[in-house]
Design a protein around this motif. Structure first.
Motif, PDB file in Angstrom:
ATOM      1  N   ILE A 140      54.936  -8.016 -25.731  1.00 37.67           N
ATOM      2  CA  ILE A 140      53.925  -8.997 -25.341  1.00 37.67           C
ATOM      3  C   ILE A 140      52.625  -8.317 -24.938  1.00 37.67           C
ATOM      4  CG2 ILE A 140      53.374 -10.820 -23.681  1.00 37.67           C
ATOM      5  CD1 ILE A 140      56.240 -11.549 -23.596  1.00 37.67           C
ATOM      6  N   SER A 141      52.764  -7.106 -24.409  1.00 40.85           N
ATOM      7  CA  SER A 141      51.562  -6.429 -23.925  1.00 40.85           C
ATOM      8  C   SER A 141      50.528  -6.261 -25.038  1.00 40.85           C
ATOM      9  CB  SER A 141      51.940  -5.070 -23.340  1.00 40.85           C
ATOM     10  OG  SER A 141      52.640  -4.323 -24.311  1.00 40.85           O
ATOM     11  N   SER A 142      50.996  -6.179 -26.295  1.00 45.63           N
ATOM     12  CA  SER A 142      50.028  -5.998 -27.379  1.00 45.63           C
ATOM     13  C   SER A 142      49.116  -7.216 -27.502  1.00 45.63           C
ATOM     14  CB  SER A 142      50.748  -5.729 -28.696  1.00 45.63           C
ATOM     15  OG  SER A 142      51.462  -6.872 -29.101  1.00 45.63           O
ATOM     16  N   LEU A 143      49.632  -8.403 -27.176  1.00 47.70           N
ATOM     17  CA  LEU A 143      48.780  -9.588 -27.194  1.00 47.70           C
ATOM     18  C   LEU A 143      47.788  -9.533 -26.040  1.00 47.70           C
ATOM     19  CD1 LEU A 143      51.232 -12.542 -27.948  1.00 47.70           C
ATOM     20  CD2 LEU A 143      49.788 -11.301 -29.541  1.00 47.70           C
ATOM     21  N   LYS A 144      48.308  -9.104 -24.897  1.00 40.57           N
ATOM     22  CA  LYS A 144      47.445  -9.095 -23.720  1.00 40.57           C
ATOM     23  C   LYS A 144      46.342  -8.058 -23.836  1.00 40.57           C
ATOM     24  CE  LYS A 144      50.871 -11.077 -20.660  1.00 40.57           C
ATOM     25  NZ  LYS A 144      52.099 -10.758 -19.931  1.00 40.57           N
ATOM     26  N   GLN A 145      46.650  -6.990 -24.551  1.00 35.93           N
ATOM     27  CA  GLN A 145      45.633  -5.963 -24.741  1.00 35.93           C
ATOM     28  C   GLN A 145      44.664  -6.335 -25.866  1.00 35.93           C
ATOM     29  OE1 GLN A 145      48.203  -2.722 -25.518  1.00 35.93           O
ATOM     30  NE2 GLN A 145      48.852  -2.563 -23.378  1.00 35.93           N
ATOM     31  N   GLY A 146      44.838  -7.503 -26.420  1.00 39.74           N
ATOM     32  CA  GLY A 146      43.942  -7.913 -27.499  1.00 39.74           C
ATOM     33  C   GLY A 146      44.206  -7.152 -28.779  1.00 39.74           C
ATOM     34  N   ASN A 147      45.477  -6.982 -29.107  1.00 38.40           N
ATOM     35  CA  ASN A 147      45.863  -6.164 -30.236  1.00 38.40           C
ATOM     36  C   ASN A 147      46.927  -6.883 -31.065  1.00 38.40           C
ATOM     37  OD1 ASN A 147      45.298  -3.855 -31.443  1.00 38.40           O
ATOM     38  ND2 ASN A 147      46.527  -2.524 -30.112  1.00 38.40           N
ATOM     39  N   PRO A 148      46.671  -8.108 -31.467  1.00 38.05           N
ATOM     40  CA  PRO A 148      47.755  -8.920 -32.024  1.00 38.05           C
ATOM     41  C   PRO A 148      48.223  -8.432 -33.400  1.00 38.05           C
ATOM     42  CG  PRO A 148      45.667 -10.065 -32.196  1.00 38.05           C
ATOM     43  CD  PRO A 148      45.384  -8.807 -31.474  1.00 38.05           C
ATOM     44  N   PRO A 149      49.525  -8.290 -33.592  1.00 44.00           N
ATOM     45  CA  PRO A 149      50.033  -7.905 -34.900  1.00 44.00           C
ATOM     46  C   PRO A 149      50.186  -9.101 -35.841  1.00 44.00           C
ATOM     47  CG  PRO A 149      51.827  -8.037 -33.340  1.00 44.00           C
ATOM     48  CD  PRO A 149      50.592  -8.450 -32.606  1.00 44.00           C
ATOM     49  N   TYR A 150      50.485  -8.848 -37.090  1.00 44.47           N
ATOM     50  CA  TYR A 150      50.763  -9.877 -38.117  1.00 44.47           C
ATOM     51  C   TYR A 150      49.644 -10.903 -38.278  1.00 44.47           C
ATOM     52  CZ  TYR A 150      55.463  -8.063 -37.459  1.00 44.47           C
ATOM     53  OH  TYR A 150      56.526  -7.246 -37.348  1.00 44.47           O
ATOM     54  N   LEU A 151      48.410 -10.436 -38.242  1.00 47.10           N
ATOM     55  CA  LEU A 151      47.309 -11.399 -38.404  1.00 47.10           C
ATOM     56  C   LEU A 151      47.348 -12.068 -39.772  1.00 47.10           C
ATOM     57  CD1 LEU A 151      44.321  -9.642 -36.644  1.00 47.10           C
ATOM     58  CD2 LEU A 151      45.663 -11.592 -35.871  1.00 47.10           C
ATOM     59  N   GLY A 152      47.969 -11.403 -40.732  1.00 50.27           N
ATOM     60  CA  GLY A 152      48.060 -11.975 -42.076  1.00 50.27           C
ATOM     61  C   GLY A 152      48.835 -13.287 -42.116  1.00 50.27           C
ATOM     62  N   VAL A 153      49.686 -13.504 -41.119  1.00 46.89           N
ATOM     63  CA  VAL A 153      50.420 -14.771 -41.065  1.00 46.89           C
ATOM     64  C   VAL A 153      49.471 -15.896 -40.662  1.00 46.89           C
ATOM     65  CG1 VAL A 153      52.358 -15.977 -39.994  1.00 46.89           C
ATOM     66  CG2 VAL A 153      52.517 -13.530 -40.456  1.00 46.89           C
ATOM     67  N   LEU A 154      48.477 -15.546 -39.859  1.00 50.46           N
ATOM     68  CA  LEU A 154      47.553 -16.565 -39.352  1.00 50.46           C
ATOM     69  C   LEU A 154      46.394 -16.813 -40.304  1.00 50.46           C
ATOM     70  CD1 LEU A 154      47.343 -15.495 -35.618  1.00 50.46           C
ATOM     71  CD2 LEU A 154      48.477 -17.514 -36.510  1.00 50.46           C
ATOM     72  N   PHE A 155      45.891 -15.751 -40.928  1.00 49.11           N
ATOM     73  CA  PHE A 155      44.713 -15.910 -41.783  1.00 49.11           C
ATOM     74  C   PHE A 155      45.119 -15.776 -43.240  1.00 49.11           C
ATOM     75  CE2 PHE A 155      43.141 -14.535 -37.692  1.00 49.11           C
ATOM     76  CZ  PHE A 155      42.174 -15.485 -37.457  1.00 49.11           C
ATOM     77  N   LYS A 156      44.910 -16.850 -43.996  1.00 52.11           N
ATOM     78  CA  LYS A 156      45.407 -16.869 -45.362  1.00 52.11           C
ATOM     79  C   LYS A 156      44.360 -16.412 -46.366  1.00 52.11           C
ATOM     80  CE  LYS A 156      49.361 -18.602 -44.140  1.00 52.11           C
ATOM     81  NZ  LYS A 156      49.677 -20.021 -44.239  1.00 52.11           N
ATOM     82  N   LYS A 157      43.116 -16.353 -45.943  1.00 52.02           N
ATOM     83  CA  LYS A 157      42.079 -15.945 -46.893  1.00 52.02           C
ATOM     84  C   LYS A 157      41.670 -14.522 -46.569  1.00 52.02           C
ATOM     85  CE  LYS A 157      40.636 -20.311 -48.307  1.00 52.02           C
ATOM     86  NZ  LYS A 157      39.801 -20.936 -49.277  1.00 52.02           N
ATOM     87  N   SER A 158      41.516 -13.694 -47.612  1.00 56.21           N
ATOM     88  CA  SER A 158      41.286 -12.280 -47.325  1.00 56.21           C
ATOM     89  C   SER A 158      39.990 -12.003 -46.555  1.00 56.21           C
ATOM     90  CB  SER A 158      41.387 -11.434 -48.589  1.00 56.21           C
ATOM     91  OG  SER A 158      40.797 -12.084 -49.665  1.00 56.21           O
ATOM     92  N   PRO A 159      38.871 -12.714 -46.855  1.00 57.11           N
ATOM     93  CA  PRO A 159      37.688 -12.432 -46.018  1.00 57.11           C
ATOM     94  C   PRO A 159      37.933 -12.774 -44.549  1.00 57.11           C
ATOM     95  CG  PRO A 159      37.112 -13.849 -47.888  1.00 57.11           C
ATOM     96  CD  PRO A 159      38.593 -13.704 -47.898  1.00 57.11           C
ATOM     97  N   ASP A 160      38.688 -13.848 -44.300  1.00 56.83           N
ATOM     98  CA  ASP A 160      38.995 -14.237 -42.925  1.00 56.83           C
ATOM     99  C   ASP A 160      39.822 -13.161 -42.244  1.00 56.83           C
ATOM    100  OD1 ASP A 160      37.734 -16.537 -43.507  1.00 56.83           O
ATOM    101  OD2 ASP A 160      39.492 -17.846 -43.438  1.00 56.83           O
ATOM    102  N   LEU A 161      40.810 -12.649 -42.975  1.00 60.72           N
ATOM    103  CA  LEU A 161      41.691 -11.631 -42.415  1.00 60.72           C
ATOM    104  C   LEU A 161      40.896 -10.374 -42.108  1.00 60.72           C
ATOM    105  CD1 LEU A 161      44.509 -10.732 -41.654  1.00 60.72           C
ATOM    106  CD2 LEU A 161      44.897 -10.068 -44.023  1.00 60.72           C
TER     107      LEU A 161
END
Lengths: 281, 397
Positions: free
Chosen positions: A250-271
């Motif tokens: 969880i600490s990675s979220l709190k440190q502002g370091n979220p993993p798996y951003l590709g699951v959230l952003f579907k368009k490559s420029p957004d990612l």
């Protein structure tokens, strides 16, 4: 594929968090016998609402997925000429070839009209069709009947279905169309509502992780210049990914370091944009 | 009831129709609205047809109902309100008749005064027998609204209760973000441009032609002969000309880029050219406008059925458009004034439009915009504008 997926996912509409306002609007639309038009960002649960309504009212649900090439008659009925031709040539079926009616099959709207009990008719993504389709369809839904020209017969609705129409378009539909519908826009859920939604999907999710992921999610949604903002669906998948990863902390979220951003952003420029801002790859 | 609220909405520019107003009354008459909270959501779903107006609705609602009970208007006021609605109703007698629950002939036989009276009588019916409701229009005895609790057959309104009143909710202005005009995204442009495609049979023969199959089968004495057609493919030729120079186009780069990306995916036969401010003797295939010039005369020799879409703000100094040698770039030849080149293109290609990203209200203040508008039909580079342009491009001229 898609159908199978939705079927299993929506098995319990208890998974849909319905607010009172929406329930009230559904009731009024039913009382006034008007279709309910739902708009909202993709992923806010427009389609799921229809499933929830059907379950709540204990009515069968009929889904018409609108496609751009679709003609209105496809949604009403089909005259299966090829089978008839085949039967007339080989004559090995039990159907009576001289009776055209045996070769008429009801489309989705036709089935809603001829069903033995009242149904919920979901017309999904109406904006994909052209305006003529939209207006003609509302004529049929207004009159609750249509003609089958091949057999010169009129199909009247036995029970007026509860009609729910969804649209993804940011653009407004035509005025006559809107005039005949009740309208509701599903706003993107706020953090509090999102928490309730997540609790339905992940009853055993740790409070800590829930708070941290929701916090990060809403921050990510606020990045300037994103074309397709992540929605509820993406958040749910993202949490699935997070909980499935044994190395995730969880600490990675709190440190502002979220993993798996590709699951959230579907368009490559957004990612790319999100990665640049949050600095991970 | 609530006519003043309705009128405030209308005055502030929310497009509300008299029919929807009548529907609202219909809903009220069915006893579906029992509190201000109910009224808030029900009236919105019936009257407001776009989330763009939700914020305005919230503001007017908060203003109108803050601390106020649902007070009835007195009769004279109502009478005035109705009278002024009447002129609008009469534009569409068919719809009015169906909403009032009488036939069109009956309606036509009434004088305007009688129609108003009829409407007022119905309203009275409604307030007097609030829960009976059957007098109102269109219920046909099959109203799903029943007696006990809420409505059997209706949605169950679940446990979680709102902890805010409708007025408070309205004052939150949840929909503020939706009130602005939405930016164009690729998928929206796609929907608009898709209609431009002109399908013609080309490609593999893999679509069964039922009519022909039946005909050939009969000719074949009942032995089945399946006939195939070629699949429909898009054969439209499109030329896109983009103004990509100068600071005046800078604010619009994003939207033009989106249009370009989409057009590239959408049309098989698409050529993109670049120019600065306006079109001189040459126009470029490469964005820096240096290496690959093509003369406008050559372009004018192309298939006249080609669709031309020019994108530019059409804003420049007057001489750039009308003088010989008007180009502000050294080395760009302009033996003929630009405006002549534009006329040549407009005369050659019947289906040509100019898309202008500059805001509509600026158009009349820019001399060159007005001049170019006299040559090309000009549309704003918004979703609506794009729609109109596509309509223009597909229509026969």
């Amino acid at each position: 594929m898609k159908e199978k997926e939705t079927l299993s996912r929506f098995k319990g509409a208890s998974r849909y968090v319905l607010d009172n306002e929406l329930a009230q609007i559904v009731n009024v639309s039913m009382a006034l016998e008007m279709p309910l038009l739902l708009k909202g960002e993709p992923g806010t649960g427009k389609t799921m609402l229809a499933y929830a309504i059907a379950e709540n009212l204990e009515m069968p649900l009929i889904v018409l997925n609108v496609k751009s090439s679709m003609k209105l008659v496809d949604a009403l009925y089909q005259y299966d000429t090829l089978t008839r031709l085949n039967d007339s040539r080989f004559g090995d079926s039990t159907r009576d070839v001289s009776n055209i009616e045996e070769y008429i099959r009801m489309g989705k709207i036709g089935r809603a009209f001829t069903a033995e009990r009242r149904t919920v008719l979901l017309i999904d993504e109406i904006d994909k069709a052209d305006t003529d389709f939209q207006d003609d369809m509302l004529d049929v839904l207004d009159q609750m009947q249509f003609d089958i020209i091949e057999v010169d017969k009129t199909v009247k609705a036995k029970h007026r279905p509860v009609v729910v129409i969804t649209s993804n378009a940011k653009k407004d539909l035509s005025d006559p169309f809107l005039g005949r519908c009740n309208f509701h826009h599903i706003a993107f859920p706020d953090a509090e509502m999102m928490q309730r939604i997540l609790k339905v999907h992940f009853p055993r999710l740790e409070e800590d992780l829930m708070q941290a992921s929701i916090g990060t999610f809403y921050r990510l949604r606020q990045i300037e210049g994103i074309e397709k903002k992540p929605a509820t669906r993406e958040l749910i998948n993202w949490i699935r990914a997070l909980t499935a990863d044994p190395d995730f902390k969880i600490s990675s979220l709190k440190q502002g370091n979220p993993p798996y951003l590709g699951v959230l952003f579907k368009k490559s420029p957004d990612l790319a944009l999100a990665n640049r801002i949050f600095g991970v790859n | 009831m609530f006519s003043a609220f309705f009128f405030t909405l209308k005055e502030r520019g929310v497009p509300v129709t008299p029919t929807s107003f009548l529907r609202l009354h219909q809903a009220l008459s069915k006893g579906l609205v029992l509190s201000v909270d109910d009224f808030y959501s029900v009236a919105r779903s019936i009257l407001i047809k776009s989330e763009r107006y939700f914020d305005l609705y919230d503001q007017i609602f908060a203003h109108y109902f803050r601390g106020a009970d649902l007070a009835d208007l007195d009769e004279t006021e109502l009478d005035e309100v109705t009278r002024s609605l009447l002129s609008e109703w009469l534009k569409n007698p068919k719809e009015l008749a169906s909403v009032l629950g009488i036939s069109e002939e009956q309606l036509n036989a009434m004088t305007p005064e009688e129609v108003v009276q009829y409407f007022l009588d119905r309203l009275k019916d409604q307030t007097e027998e609030h829960h009976g409701g059957s007098k109102w229009i269109g219920t046909g005895g099959s109203s799903p609204v029943g007696h006990s609790g809420f409505h059997p057959g209706g949605m169950r309104v679940g446990g979680a209760s709102k902890n805010k009143s409708a007025v408070q909710v309205a004052m939150d202005r949840r929909y503020k973000d939706y009130s602005q005009d939405v930016p164009l995204t690729q998928s929206q442009m796609g929907e608009a441009l898709k209609r431009l495609r002109r399908m013609a049979p080309e490609g593999p023969r893999d679509v069964v032609n039922v009519e022909k199959t039946i005909y050939e089968t009969m000719r074949n004495a009942g032995e089945i002969e399946i006939m195939f057609d070629r699949r429909l493919m898009d054969r439209l030729k499109v030329i896109l000309m983009i103004d990509n120079g100068g600071w005046s186009m800078d604010p619009y780069i994003h939207v033009v880029k989106t249009l370009f990306d989409y057009a590239r995916n959408q049309f098989k036969d698409l050529t993109t050219y670049y120019f600065h401010n306006t079109i001189y003797d040459e126009i470029w295939l490469d964005p820096p406008r240096r290496r690959k010039p093509e003369s406008v005369l050559d372009i004018a020799a192309r298939d006249p059925e080609t669709r031309i879409i020019i994108v530019g703000d059409a804003s420049m100094a007057q001489y750039e458009l009308v003088s010989k040698g008007g180009s502000i770039y050294f080395g760009t030849s302009s033996r003929t004034p630009s405006i002549e080149n534009l006329r040549l293109l407009a005369d050659t290609f019947r289906h040509a439009v100019w898309m202008n990203p500059a805001p509509l209200d600026e158009w009349e203040f820019v001399w060159t915009i007005s001049a170019i508008r006299r040559i090309f039909p000009m549309f704003p580079l918004t979703l609506d504008g794009l729609d109109e342009a596509v309509q223009y491009l597909t229509a026969r001229h």
